[in-house]
Design a protein around this motif. Structure first.
Motif, mmCIF file in Angstrom:
data_model
loop_
_atom_site.group_PDB
_atom_site.id
_atom_site.type_symbol
_atom_site.label_atom_id
_atom_site.label_comp_id
_atom_site.label_asym_id
_atom_site.label_seq_id
_atom_site.Cartn_x
_atom_site.Cartn_y
_atom_site.Cartn_z
ATOM 1 N N GLY A 127 59.807 42.666 26.944
ATOM 2 C CA GLY A 127 59.534 43.902 27.665
ATOM 3 C C GLY A 127 60.637 44.934 27.496
ATOM 4 O O GLY A 127 61.750 44.624 27.054
ATOM 5 N N LEU A 128 60.299 46.155 27.867
ATOM 6 C CA LEU A 128 61.266 47.252 27.891
ATOM 7 C C LEU A 128 61.938 47.289 29.257
ATOM 8 O O LEU A 128 61.323 46.936 30.265
ATOM 9 N N ILE A 129 63.197 47.720 29.276
ATOM 10 C CA ILE A 129 63.944 47.719 30.532
ATOM 11 C C ILE A 129 64.638 49.068 30.749
ATOM 12 O O ILE A 129 65.160 49.660 29.799
ATOM 13 N N GLY A 130 64.581 49.534 31.975
ATOM 14 C CA GLY A 130 65.328 50.732 32.354
ATOM 15 C C GLY A 130 66.683 50.332 32.914
ATOM 16 O O GLY A 130 66.756 49.429 33.752
ATOM 17 N N ILE A 131 67.748 50.953 32.428
ATOM 18 C CA ILE A 131 69.102 50.658 32.913
ATOM 19 C C ILE A 131 69.828 51.984 33.103
ATOM 20 O O ILE A 131 69.790 52.843 32.221
ATOM 21 N N GLY A 132 70.478 52.142 34.245
ATOM 22 C CA GLY A 132 71.276 53.346 34.471
ATOM 23 C C GLY A 132 72.335 53.499 33.380
ATOM 24 O O GLY A 132 72.972 52.523 32.988
ATOM 25 N N MET A 133 72.510 54.717 32.884
ATOM 26 C CA MET A 133 73.408 54.955 31.744
ATOM 27 C C MET A 133 74.836 54.477 31.960
ATOM 28 O O MET A 133 75.403 53.818 31.081
ATOM 29 N N PRO A 134 75.467 54.742 33.114
ATOM 30 C CA PRO A 134 76.856 54.280 33.280
ATOM 31 C C PRO A 134 76.974 52.755 33.192
ATOM 32 O O PRO A 134 77.948 52.228 32.663
ATOM 33 N N TYR A 135 75.955 52.051 33.685
ATOM 34 C CA TYR A 135 75.964 50.587 33.593
ATOM 35 C C TYR A 135 75.978 50.129 32.146
ATOM 36 O O TYR A 135 76.628 49.138 31.784
ATOM 37 N N LEU A 136 75.236 50.839 31.326
ATOM 38 C CA LEU A 136 75.122 50.466 29.918
ATOM 39 C C LEU A 136 76.435 50.760 29.205
ATOM 40 O O LEU A 136 76.966 49.918 28.466
ATOM 41 N N VAL A 137 76.976 51.953 29.443
ATOM 42 C CA VAL A 137 78.209 52.362 28.761
ATOM 43 C C VAL A 137 79.378 51.460 29.164
ATOM 44 O O VAL A 137 80.170 51.050 28.325
ATOM 45 N N HIS A 138 79.472 51.144 30.440
ATOM 46 C CA HIS A 138 80.625 50.375 30.921
ATOM 47 C C HIS A 138 80.356 48.872 30.932
ATOM 48 O O HIS A 138 81.191 48.104 31.403
ATOM 49 N N ASN A 139 79.225 48.444 30.422
ATOM 50 C CA ASN A 139 78.837 47.017 30.384
ATOM 51 C C ASN A 139 78.992 46.359 31.743
ATOM 52 O O ASN A 139 79.449 45.211 31.864
ATOM 53 N N TYR A 140 78.609 47.083 32.770
ATOM 54 C CA TYR A 140 78.688 46.579 34.142
ATOM 55 C C TYR A 140 77.898 45.272 34.275
ATOM 56 O O TYR A 140 76.741 45.193 33.862
ATOM 57 N N ARG A 141 78.530 44.255 34.809
ATOM 58 C CA ARG A 141 77.903 42.947 35.093
ATOM 59 C C ARG A 141 77.200 42.355 33.858
ATOM 60 O O ARG A 141 76.200 41.651 33.977
ATOM 61 N N ASN A 142 77.675 42.731 32.678
ATOM 62 C CA ASN A 142 77.119 42.180 31.429
ATOM 63 C C ASN A 142 75.759 42.793 31.074
ATOM 64 O O ASN A 142 74.978 42.218 30.298
ATOM 65 N N LEU A 143 75.485 43.991 31.572
ATOM 66 C CA LEU A 143 74.154 44.569 31.351
ATOM 67 C C LEU A 143 73.916 44.996 29.901
ATOM 68 O O LEU A 143 72.763 45.175 29.492
ATOM 69 N N GLN A 144 74.990 45.122 29.101
ATOM 70 C CA GLN A 144 74.753 45.380 27.668
ATOM 71 C C GLN A 144 74.027 44.194 27.034
ATOM 72 O O GLN A 144 73.146 44.377 26.191
ATOM 73 N N GLN A 145 74.398 42.979 27.442
ATOM 74 C CA GLN A 145 73.722 41.802 26.880
ATOM 75 C C GLN A 145 72.272 41.753 27.348
ATOM 76 O O GLN A 145 71.378 41.359 26.595
ATOM 77 N N VAL A 146 72.039 42.146 28.587
ATOM 78 C CA VAL A 146 70.663 42.231 29.093
ATOM 79 C C VAL A 146 69.866 43.217 28.233
ATOM 80 O O VAL A 146 68.738 42.935 27.803
ATOM 81 N N ALA A 147 70.484 44.372 27.951
ATOM 82 C CA ALA A 147 69.811 45.393 27.124
ATOM 83 C C ALA A 147 69.457 44.826 25.749
ATOM 84 O O ALA A 147 68.328 44.971 25.269
ATOM 85 N N LEU A 148 70.425 44.169 25.124
ATOM 86 C CA LEU A 148 70.211 43.679 23.760
ATOM 87 C C LEU A 148 69.216 42.518 23.720
ATOM 88 O O LEU A 148 68.585 42.273 22.691
ATOM 89 N N ALA A 149 69.074 41.811 24.839
ATOM 90 C CA ALA A 149 68.112 40.697 24.886
ATOM 91 C C ALA A 149 66.680 41.175 25.129
ATOM 92 O O ALA A 149 65.731 40.423 24.960
ATOM 93 N N SER A 150 66.515 42.437 25.509
ATOM 94 C CA SER A 150 65.178 42.968 25.813
ATOM 95 C C SER A 150 64.512 43.503 24.549
ATOM 96 O O SER A 150 65.077 43.441 23.453
ATOM 97 N N SER A 151 63.323 44.058 24.707
ATOM 98 C CA SER A 151 62.666 44.740 23.581
ATOM 99 C C SER A 151 63.169 46.168 23.405
ATOM 100 O O SER A 151 62.817 46.834 22.426
ATOM 101 N N GLY A 152 63.954 46.647 24.348
ATOM 102 C CA GLY A 152 64.486 48.008 24.225
ATOM 103 C C GLY A 152 64.764 48.604 25.587
ATOM 104 O O GLY A 152 64.223 48.153 26.599
ATOM 105 N N VAL A 153 65.636 49.623 25.596
ATOM 106 C CA VAL A 153 66.017 50.288 26.845
ATOM 107 C C VAL A 153 65.334 51.656 26.906
ATOM 108 O O VAL A 153 65.222 52.346 25.898
#
Lengths: 260, 260
Positions: free
Chosen positions: A155-181
């Motif tokens: 699935g596609l996932i929505g993530i707040g931009m600062p979370y993505l940029v700062h890899n808050y709580r490992n959310l970059q890995q969550v993003a990369l594990a999804s079908s797209g942000v």
């Protein structure tokens, strides 16, 4: 007409009246002020629509307490007992200012802390998502079915931009594990996508008026609305909120790093 | 009718016919295959629409060379001399599959390397953006004015998700210097936002069919379409493409780190 049907009719009328004002307002210059920082905006239209909702709520539901984005200096009066209306006149004010598109108007109605009705209005598309626990969820007059219980990977996932940029709580890995942000810039618009199954999850730092309506609608469609750690949300506090299918929630929680 | 007006009429007819097929196709199961990786998809519909465009182009413009997303195994035949049609039947295939929304169909027409006509069709909104250097740009039959020359700080920016996560060329700093990031998952949809002034810039790794139509439309509205380093695009190669207002381009280039 029972009292909830009456509430639905009233809120729909108010939201459509607000839409007319908003679209009319685009012909004038929008007055913009900053709040907590240069990208946290409020406009004359946020204030006017909130004042309009508050006046209507107080007229038709005099027993109601109102919690609103633009009147949160009254935070000491916040409570969950009785009838509580949580309103966000314009969610995605940056989009409202820069795009005149992709923003929502939202109202959540709670009784003794239990969600009764949520309304998320995609103003420019003229699509009102509304409903509650016993009613189900509708887009205008069309009933929505619960979305497929898709996992993170599919699935596609929505993530707040600062979370993505700062890899808050490992959310970059969550993003990369999804079908797209996907980043649309409005909690209301992001949550609508999860309700429709267009995205499987949305995670962001949200304030009560950002998630009050969405929580009611999402839960009525068997979606999970919790903190990023899987805890129950405090309806009066800001949190890292995750709106997701059950499977995506499990997948995301297994990847999220512990809070520091 | 002059020959370009005739071309416009034909392409609009084809794109609307493709739209009907696409919406019809949503009632059947979509067949999906992966290409370079698990998030690089192609469907039966991409192939059917491309075949339809190719057949129409060869019938009405027999001298044309066609460069298409789904026939790029014929890359040895690519050229810029003569009439070259660059087509992307469905741009944003992941959105097509997961959302059945937010995808575009695109055609760019070049003559001896010079852009003549661009067409970007926001299929689900039924909005066709089209035009060229001497014609200007239209959304359906409404003429678009060049957007304001907004700088990075005062505008929203589209950035490909991997660039943001991996801080490619310092793009995280570009993101944080803007008013916010928007990720819609389709180059065509992102470029439409820049044409309309809803975003001031879009940067992503794009292939020829991702930017061919958008380059013509953006340049007709005084926007810049260059590599991220400000160089002229090679129309037959993939590049880090930046579509932006002149001011945003300057601001972004001052922040981008040198290529390693």
């Amino acid at each position: 007409m029972d009292s909830l049907a009456q509430m639905d009719a009233l809120v729909k009328e108010w939201m459509h009246a607000a839409r007319t004002e908003i679209i009319q307002g685009f012909k004038q210059k929008i007055a913009v002020w900053t709040k907590s920082g240069r990208n946290d905006l409020v406009t004359n239209m946020d204030r006017a629509v909130e004042a309009y909702y508050v006046e209507k709520i107080h007229t038709f539901f005099p027993e109601a307490v109102v919690i609103g984005e633009e009147c949160h200096h009254q935070q000491d009066k916040y409570q969950t007992s009785g009838w509580v209306w949580v309103i966000d006149p314009i969610d995605g004010t940056m989009n409202f200012v820069k795009q005149q598109d992709h923003f929502a108007s939202m109202i959540g109605v709670y009784h003794n802390g239990v969600g009764v009705r949520g309304y998320i209005f995609d103003v420019m598309n003229d699509d009102l998502f509304w409903g509650g626990p016993e009613k189900g969820v509708f887009c205008n007059e069309t009933s929505l079915q619960p979305p497929l219980d898709t996992g993170l990977r599919d699935g596609l996932i929505g993530i707040g931009m600062p979370y993505l940029v700062h890899n808050y709580r490992n959310l970059q890995q969550v993003a990369l594990a999804s079908s797209g942000v996907r980043i649309y810039g409005s909690a209301g618009i992001q949550i609508i996508h999860v309700l429709q199954g267009k995205c499987t999850a949305y995670v962001s730092y949200l304030r009560p008026w950002d998630f009050a309506a969405g929580k009611i609608l999402a839960e009525a469609l068997n979606l999970q609305v919790k903190t990023i750690d899987g805890c129950t949300l405090d309806m009066l506090s800001s949190s890292d909120v995750l709106v997701a299918t059950k499977n995506a929630q499990k997948d995301i929680q297994s990847l999220v790093a512990p809070a520091r």
